[in-house]
Design a protein around this motif. Sequence first.
Motif, PDB file in Angstrom:
ATOM      1  N   SER A 118     -24.826   4.895  39.226  1.00  0.00           N
ATOM      2  CA  SER A 118     -24.085   3.661  39.020  1.00  0.00           C
ATOM      3  C   SER A 118     -23.944   3.375  37.524  1.00  0.00           C
ATOM      4  O   SER A 118     -23.658   4.285  36.751  1.00  0.00           O
ATOM      5  CB  SER A 118     -24.779   2.521  39.776  1.00  0.00           C
ATOM      6  N   ASN A 119     -24.161   2.140  37.132  1.00  0.00           N
ATOM      7  CA  ASN A 119     -24.041   1.769  35.716  1.00  0.00           C
ATOM      8  C   ASN A 119     -25.412   1.403  35.130  1.00  0.00           C
ATOM      9  O   ASN A 119     -25.497   0.657  34.163  1.00  0.00           O
ATOM     10  CB  ASN A 119     -23.058   0.610  35.538  1.00  0.00           C
ATOM     11  N   HIS A 120     -26.460   1.927  35.729  1.00  0.00           N
ATOM     12  CA  HIS A 120     -27.816   1.607  35.283  1.00  0.00           C
ATOM     13  C   HIS A 120     -28.065   2.054  33.846  1.00  0.00           C
ATOM     14  O   HIS A 120     -27.657   3.149  33.460  1.00  0.00           O
ATOM     15  CB  HIS A 120     -28.858   2.319  36.155  1.00  0.00           C
ATOM     16  N   PRO A 121     -28.776   1.256  33.093  1.00  0.00           N
ATOM     17  CA  PRO A 121     -29.333   1.781  31.839  1.00  0.00           C
ATOM     18  C   PRO A 121     -30.322   2.893  32.226  1.00  0.00           C
ATOM     19  O   PRO A 121     -30.934   2.837  33.304  1.00  0.00           O
ATOM     20  CB  PRO A 121     -30.072   0.586  31.231  1.00  0.00           C
ATOM     21  N   ILE A 122     -30.510   3.873  31.378  1.00  0.00           N
ATOM     22  CA  ILE A 122     -31.355   5.012  31.728  1.00  0.00           C
ATOM     23  C   ILE A 122     -32.784   4.582  32.063  1.00  0.00           C
ATOM     24  O   ILE A 122     -33.404   5.140  32.980  1.00  0.00           O
ATOM     25  CB  ILE A 122     -31.326   6.112  30.633  1.00  0.00           C
ATOM     26  N   GLU A 123     -33.303   3.550  31.390  1.00  0.00           N
ATOM     27  CA  GLU A 123     -34.666   3.095  31.662  1.00  0.00           C
ATOM     28  C   GLU A 123     -34.797   2.565  33.091  1.00  0.00           C
ATOM     29  O   GLU A 123     -35.788   2.821  33.776  1.00  0.00           O
ATOM     30  CB  GLU A 123     -35.092   2.010  30.659  1.00  0.00           C
ATOM     31  N   LEU A 128     -29.176  13.606  30.526  1.00  0.00           N
ATOM     32  CA  LEU A 128     -29.956  13.228  31.699  1.00  0.00           C
ATOM     33  C   LEU A 128     -31.158  14.152  31.870  1.00  0.00           C
ATOM     34  O   LEU A 128     -32.275  13.679  32.091  1.00  0.00           O
ATOM     35  CB  LEU A 128     -29.078  13.244  32.952  1.00  0.00           C
ATOM     36  N   ALA A 129     -30.932  15.456  31.764  1.00  0.00           N
ATOM     37  CA  ALA A 129     -32.038  16.416  31.910  1.00  0.00           C
ATOM     38  C   ALA A 129     -33.135  16.135  30.888  1.00  0.00           C
ATOM     39  O   ALA A 129     -34.330  16.199  31.216  1.00  0.00           O
ATOM     40  CB  ALA A 129     -31.516  17.842  31.777  1.00  0.00           C
ATOM     41  N   SER A 130     -32.747  15.800  29.657  1.00  0.00           N
ATOM     42  CA  SER A 130     -33.717  15.497  28.611  1.00  0.00           C
ATOM     43  C   SER A 130     -34.498  14.219  28.930  1.00  0.00           C
ATOM     44  O   SER A 130     -35.737  14.184  28.804  1.00  0.00           O
ATOM     45  CB  SER A 130     -32.997  15.354  27.265  1.00  0.00           C
ATOM     46  N   SER A 131     -33.803  13.172  29.355  1.00  0.00           N
ATOM     47  CA  SER A 131     -34.474  11.912  29.718  1.00  0.00           C
ATOM     48  C   SER A 131     -35.425  12.113  30.884  1.00  0.00           C
ATOM     49  O   SER A 131     -36.538  11.563  30.890  1.00  0.00           O
ATOM     50  CB  SER A 131     -33.437  10.843  30.078  1.00  0.00           C
ATOM     51  N   LEU A 132     -34.995  12.894  31.861  1.00  0.00           N
ATOM     52  CA  LEU A 132     -35.844  13.172  33.021  1.00  0.00           C
ATOM     53  C   LEU A 132     -37.086  13.956  32.600  1.00  0.00           C
ATOM     54  O   LEU A 132     -38.204  13.640  33.026  1.00  0.00           O
ATOM     55  CB  LEU A 132     -35.066  13.941  34.087  1.00  0.00           C
TER      56      LEU A 132
END
Length: 181
Positions: free
Chosen positions: A8-13, A47-51
């Motif tokens: 959706s439009n979620h902030p990554i946190e 995304l892969a990096s944040s995960l």
Amino acid sequence: MIKTIGHSNHPIERFLGLLKTGEVELLVDVRSTPYSRRFPQFGREKLASSLADAGIDYLWQGEALGGKPSGGGSYDTLAARPEFIVALDRLIARSATTTLCLMCAEKEPLDCHRTLLVSRRLAERGAMVEHLMADGSARPHHELEQSLLAEAGGPDLFEDRNGRLASAYRARERGRKTIMR
């Protein structure tokens, strides 16, 4: 258990928080094109990096499980492809030892191919599926199917539940394609 989520439009946190609450160990990206112009935090590499920073593994499966592969077709046609069937087998096997979560873009599960195409076929094969909702709650897949049947109208005296459900899925898919144009 196999879970699903829409970024959706979620902030990554917030998104990572939803995954942590769901105890997700592996995020399986089922977007045909794993990028978002509007929400760059959900581009494949970012995304892969944040995960990874959050201790969650990442796997892109958009070629096999995406809703818009080259050649197109209905979801029934896509679900019959050998690569789709093999990918489902791998998901089911992996879910025996890992809490995995299918991710696409749409907030609402019934507005997304992760449910209309993928989760449906997983449930038909006996996999337990749960949808992580934007508000932090979780809904079992069978509850979404009940909602889908309710939208489709009352019982049909000439069609069993599975037939009515298949018809309701096809109608939802047609309606979704109309909205996307």
